[in-house]
Design an enzyme around this catalytic site. Sequence first.
Site, PDB file in Angstrom:
ATOM      1  N   GLN A 205       0.794  -1.220   0.000  1.00 23.78           N
ATOM      2  CA  GLN A 205       0.000   0.000   0.000  1.00 23.78           C
ATOM      3  C   GLN A 205       0.832   1.277   0.000  1.00 23.78           C
ATOM      4  OE1 GLN A 205      -2.508  -2.035   3.313  1.00 23.78           O
ATOM      5  NE2 GLN A 205      -3.798  -0.401   2.515  1.00 23.78           N
TER       6      GLN A 205
ATOM      7  N   HIS B  75       1.284  -9.262   4.663  1.00 24.87           N
ATOM      8  CA  HIS B  75       0.152  -8.344   4.799  1.00 24.87           C
ATOM      9  C   HIS B  75      -0.650  -8.384   3.496  1.00 24.87           C
ATOM     10  CE1 HIS B  75      -1.511  -4.621   6.895  1.00 24.87           C
ATOM     11  NE2 HIS B  75      -2.198  -4.692   5.759  1.00 24.87           N
TER      12      HIS B  75
ATOM     13  N   ASN C 132      -1.026 -10.812   8.898  1.00 23.64           N
ATOM     14  CA  ASN C 132      -1.974  -9.713   9.075  1.00 23.64           C
ATOM     15  C   ASN C 132      -3.374 -10.199   8.705  1.00 23.64           C
ATOM     16  OD1 ASN C 132      -2.770  -6.676   9.140  1.00 23.64           O
ATOM     17  ND2 ASN C 132      -3.494  -7.405   7.147  1.00 23.64           N
ATOM     18  N   GLU C 133      -4.270 -10.192   9.684  1.00 22.13           N
ATOM     19  CA  GLU C 133      -5.692 -10.468   9.462  1.00 22.13           C
ATOM     20  C   GLU C 133      -5.910 -11.712   8.590  1.00 22.13           C
ATOM     21  OE1 GLU C 133      -7.437  -6.866   7.987  1.00 22.13           O
ATOM     22  OE2 GLU C 133      -6.921  -5.725   9.783  1.00 22.13           O
TER      23      GLU C 133
END
Length: 641
Positions: free
Chosen positions: A182, A288, A347-348
Amino acid sequence: MFFGLFIFSGAVVSAQQIYIENQGRPPRPNCNIPTATAEPFAFTAGDEPPLYHFSPFSYTLTETVRIASPVTPSPLPQYGPRYTAVSHLLPDISTTSWGNWDPTAVPTAVDTADPYGQDAYSSLWKAVNLQNLTRGLYTTTVSPTPVPTSELILPPPLYFGPHDCYSFPEDFMLGVSGAAAQIEGAVADEGRSPAVTDLLGDLGQSLGLPTVTDNDYTTVENYYLYKQDIERLAAMGMRYYSFSIPWTRILPFSVPGSPVNSQALEHYNDLINFAIEKGIQPIVTLIHFDTPALFIGNNPAALAERAYIGRVNYGFQNETFEDAFVNYGKIVMSHFADRVPIWITFNEAQFGSISGPGVDHVLKSHARLYHFYKEELHGKGKVSMKMGATPGIPLSPSNSSHRAAAQHYTDLNLGTYLNPLVLGQDYPEAYKMTVQDYVSLTNRDLGYLNGTLDFVAVDAYSAVAVYPIVDIATCAANNASSNMLYPNCVGSTQETVNGWNIGYHSTYTSYTTPTYLRTQLNYLWNTFKIPVMITEFGLATSSSSPTSQQLNDIRFDVERSEYYISYLTEVLKSIWEDGVHVMGAIMWSWIDNWEFGTFSHQFGLQYVNRSTQERTYRRSFFDVVDFVETRRMEQNGHYHC
């Protein structure tokens, strides 16, 4: 307002609107009005009228100028052995480097016989058929320059704010976060190979977000601007910086036995060293959402697969995933364990575990890396996995069926991972009834998984109000695409039981729900009995291309200031009133970034002009740092209000 009766001079007048206090006036514990004294203009308690008076006049528009104080670099403890001492734990490691991929390059690479050469590297990009690849303004690392004092003048103080006298523990971890996919850009530069996130023109839609897409692969060019970005974080007094290291940069061919990218190792080695030099401690996430494209078979359509518990396919269910991820994780941990105090493996993961085997691979690969770090590297830092969901809040807490629905939601989204990894307990029934192909955990498995989280890491953006709709067991057994309640099989809302919004709502982003944060932190602390860390929280605002005056308006993001300060105020209450060990809070994000398909929603504590890549601090950055640091306890444990 209520309709009722109003009595005046003995007459009864009907249908008048009058205000009736339902439960009395709210308490005002901070409103301690002094009693009357000999002073001429002292206030009096009770219903005494004000005492009007004259006083000398002066203009008051100019505010006191305060300058943000950067952190002071200090020697950090060594969290593990240096790579030279543990390199023998990684057999058959070779390094090499690749150039940038250029789809228009002529002639093409000639090393066609090398399975890991430049030609093979280019073939990876050709296979994913990336559309409209763009490159940014920079092609090499930019040297940092000091942040001018003119950028570090704090804004006028907020008018409303907390009135408590709580303080943050001296070791409370305040930081900012970002993720490689990102912020970095340079997606096909210096040996970086295709990742799932490069194929995500429709990821926002698959996550239920607006369908606006932006395929500008430069993002904010942090790959080349990382030194200047760290300089800016240090100038604001940040103590922690959470970032991810892309698997596809370290191992362009992903699999064990393939060469390690020497340029990537040098890049992140320098990033970590520069952060430490500036007084910032690194928090490293291994994955991620940016799984190598290999694990979805180079098929972008697979990203939209909707099955079982997950909503997006990150390839966790691939039979080669576990060994490949562990290999990658060992390489990164071995190289940087001496300087990194906190590691996040996933991540998640909830958003990519689309099947029972996927969940199994996530849990076991995490545990293998935890044991490697603790038992072979003898790392002294902490290891965890970020949870992408917070505990569900029953819409009507007094209703037992609502409480049961919230517990089902929480067990499915959190207990699936936290039960085995923290408590050494089997999967909750909520997961077993939902994911019929779950992989059973043996007692040996549970013993190996147990205790492999040093703290609960939760991305606590908002709260979900949960209530029952259908029979949960029947719904959970039906995982057809037409079953829109699957996999949670409960209703959720962003309204209270009385019909009000659960919190402030600016764009697509989560509603602000600070008053429910204590409930969530209490649940995590008292259920799993290990420290809790908020690893992401933040508020998005809409994007725009401003004029110079509008830039000032964008900077003045009071709603984001209020979001962070209200949440952190509740964190203080959790610590001091509820006894919850909250290690810290990491804000998402330190800059406006690419939100998986769009730049339209901006979470940044800094605004970025994407034409020039110029960064600008928002007032929320100043407000939250000022809020925490003026309340931080001194090393001796004392703090005076």
